[in-house]
Design a protein around this motif. Structure first.
Motif, PDB file in Angstrom:
ATOM      1  N   ALA A  76     -41.721  14.500  40.376  1.00 28.68           N
ATOM      2  CA  ALA A  76     -41.484  13.953  41.714  1.00 28.68           C
ATOM      3  C   ALA A  76     -42.719  14.108  42.590  1.00 28.68           C
ATOM      4  O   ALA A  76     -43.091  13.196  43.343  1.00 28.68           O
ATOM      5  N   CYS A 121     -30.274  13.765  48.332  1.00 28.48           N
ATOM      6  CA  CYS A 121     -30.784  13.825  49.697  1.00 28.48           C
ATOM      7  C   CYS A 121     -29.635  14.021  50.674  1.00 28.48           C
ATOM      8  O   CYS A 121     -28.468  13.899  50.305  1.00 28.48           O
ATOM      9  N   ASN A 140     -34.562  21.100  47.958  1.00 30.12           N
ATOM     10  CA  ASN A 140     -35.379  20.225  48.799  1.00 30.12           C
ATOM     11  C   ASN A 140     -35.050  20.497  50.259  1.00 30.12           C
ATOM     12  O   ASN A 140     -33.877  20.552  50.644  1.00 30.12           O
ATOM     13  N   GLU A 149     -41.967  13.996  50.157  1.00 32.10           N
ATOM     14  CA  GLU A 149     -42.140  12.944  51.164  1.00 32.10           C
ATOM     15  C   GLU A 149     -43.331  13.238  52.059  1.00 32.10           C
ATOM     16  O   GLU A 149     -43.602  14.389  52.421  1.00 32.10           O
ATOM     17  N   SER A 197     -31.921  16.553  40.808  1.00 33.23           N
ATOM     18  CA  SER A 197     -32.792  15.563  41.449  1.00 33.23           C
ATOM     19  C   SER A 197     -33.856  16.299  42.245  1.00 33.23           C
ATOM     20  O   SER A 197     -33.608  17.389  42.777  1.00 33.23           O
ATOM     21  N   GLN A 251     -37.447  15.644  45.025  1.00 31.72           N
ATOM     22  CA  GLN A 251     -38.040  14.676  45.955  1.00 31.72           C
ATOM     23  C   GLN A 251     -39.191  15.306  46.726  1.00 31.72           C
ATOM     24  O   GLN A 251     -39.200  16.515  46.999  1.00 31.72           O
ATOM     25  N   GLU A 292     -41.126   8.560  49.777  1.00 29.53           N
ATOM     26  CA  GLU A 292     -40.290   9.723  49.467  1.00 29.53           C
ATOM     27  C   GLU A 292     -39.505   9.529  48.165  1.00 29.53           C
ATOM     28  O   GLU A 292     -38.274   9.502  48.164  1.00 29.53           O
ATOM     29  N   MET A 333     -37.313   9.818  45.020  1.00 32.66           N
ATOM     30  CA  MET A 333     -36.269  10.709  44.536  1.00 32.66           C
ATOM     31  C   MET A 333     -36.134  10.499  43.037  1.00 32.66           C
ATOM     32  O   MET A 333     -35.795   9.403  42.590  1.00 32.66           O
TER      33      MET A 333
END
Length: 369
Positions: free
Chosen positions: A236, A186, A202, A342, A338, A340, A311, A313
């Motif tokens: 995710a 993130c 992302n 949200e 990774s 994610q 959110e 991750m």
């Protein structure tokens, strides 16, 4: 090449050819094309991919010169910070970078806010605008485009709606959205690295309008992503969906993490522990804290009028992270990918309302069908 699509932006036809230069360079994710015509048309942008996107050490930003990266991603040039034009309502940190009201609320350890119907209506409108902006960015993200170009698109779309891009100058964050590639968990900073075939990206967007914030993000498949990457992204997405389905008056905030981690672990993935969902409204970040991992110690139960984000991750390898020397970019400790997703939501009498929901189509329809 069965199942692969042409890497040329906007084509979408089945791939029949493989780039010979990609093969000679033994790249992990060589690009594929449907025809010589597409290959030649896209060549001016595609050839940048052969540079592997990693500047030589002498070209790295100075704070990274002696840094040991966990994965293959490297930072590139970051352009100067943009500003909002006159007439746009500014949050209290837009000029000085310090969210004074947020800090004051944290010091008081204020209780979870019960929002009024009038406040929720503002956030409902804001959530719709936020969704529009994210969808514009997601639809624009293609091989060869830079995350800096995506940031320009987001910035302009936010301003066109009379809003302020909440990340801009928040504790000196230099851009209007976060773009987190591959091993970035993130808070990635948009820069001049071109997106490559096989990346996962992302995009995290937050708008400030009429005194309120709204926050959402999605992870996009750029070109031909391998099956493991697709499974990570799908996991995710599913983690967010199952957590949202649990939200109703009386649900304990700590219960969400148990369900999320159980699902992620079952798929062979891990859950980040150092970044959580959060309350949102007049403040960008406030109570409640919403962890995504099991056996957490989140305080409190959901009540009608609570507004917060979820959110999760989800990491391909270890859940552990580290922060780049830019003080923002969080990456996986083992350099693996990774993903994610949200939403911002409000608790209602009968369950919850997702304020940042899609207005047409679905993420799964676009990427997995």
């Amino acid at each position: 090449m069965e199942g692969l699509l042409c890497a040329s932006p906007g084509c979408g036809k089945p791939a029949k050819l493989q780039c010979p230069t990609c093969v000679n360079l033994k790249l992990d994710t060589p690009s594929h094309f449907c025809s010589q015509e597409c290959f030649k048309t896209f060549w001016p942008l595609h050839k940048m991919y052969h540079q592997k996107g990693q500047p030589e050490p002498e070209n790295l930003p100075s704070q990274f010169r002696n840094y040991k990266f966990t994965g293959p991603l490297r930072p590139t040039n970051i352009t100067p910070m943009r500003k909002a034009p006159e007439g746009i309502e500014l949050p209290d940190y837009a000029i000085g970078s310090i969210p004074i009201s947020e800090r004051a609320a944290d010091r008081k350890n204020m209780a979870n806010i019960i929002h009024t119907p009038e406040e929720i209506e503002i956030m409902r409108q804001l959530g719709k605008m936020s969704r529009e902006v994210l969808d514009i960015a997601g639809n624009a993200a293609k091989v060869g485009m830079t995350t800096e170009e995506l940031d320009i698109i987001v910035h302009n779309a936010v301003i066109e709606r009379g809003a302020y891009p909440s990340p801009l100058n928040y504790y000196k964050f230099p851009k209007s959205c976060c773009t987190s590639l591959n091993e970035v968990i993130c808070h990635g900073i948009p820069d001049e690295r071109p997106l490559r075939d096989g990346d996962i990206l992302n995009v995290d967007v937050t708008l400030y309008w009429k005194g309120f914030h709204s926050d959402l993000n999605e992870t996009y498949l750029i070109g031909n992503v391998d099956e493991r990457g697709k499974n990570l992204v799908k996991c995710a997405y599913d983690c967010l969906e199952l957590a949202v389905a649990m939200c109703k008056p009386g649900t304990l905030y700590r219960e969400l993490g148990d369900a999320i981690q159980k699902h992620a672990n079952k798929q062979g993935f891990s859950v980040v522990k150092n970044f959580c969902g959060h309350g949102i409204g007049r403040l960008f970040h406030c109570n409640p804290t919403v962890p995504h991992y099991s056996k957490n110690k989140a305080v409190g139960a959901m009540k009608v009028g609570h507004v917060f984000t979820i959110e999760p991750m989800i990491n391909e390898g270890t859940w552990q992270d580290e922060i780049w020397p830019d003080s923002w970019t969080a990456v996986t400790a083992d350099g693996k990918r990774s993903a994610q997703f949200e939403h911002t939501l409000v608790i209602t009498e009968t369950g919850c309302e997702v304020l940042t929901k899609r207005t047409k189509g679905s993420y799964i329809d676009r990427h997995f069908k």
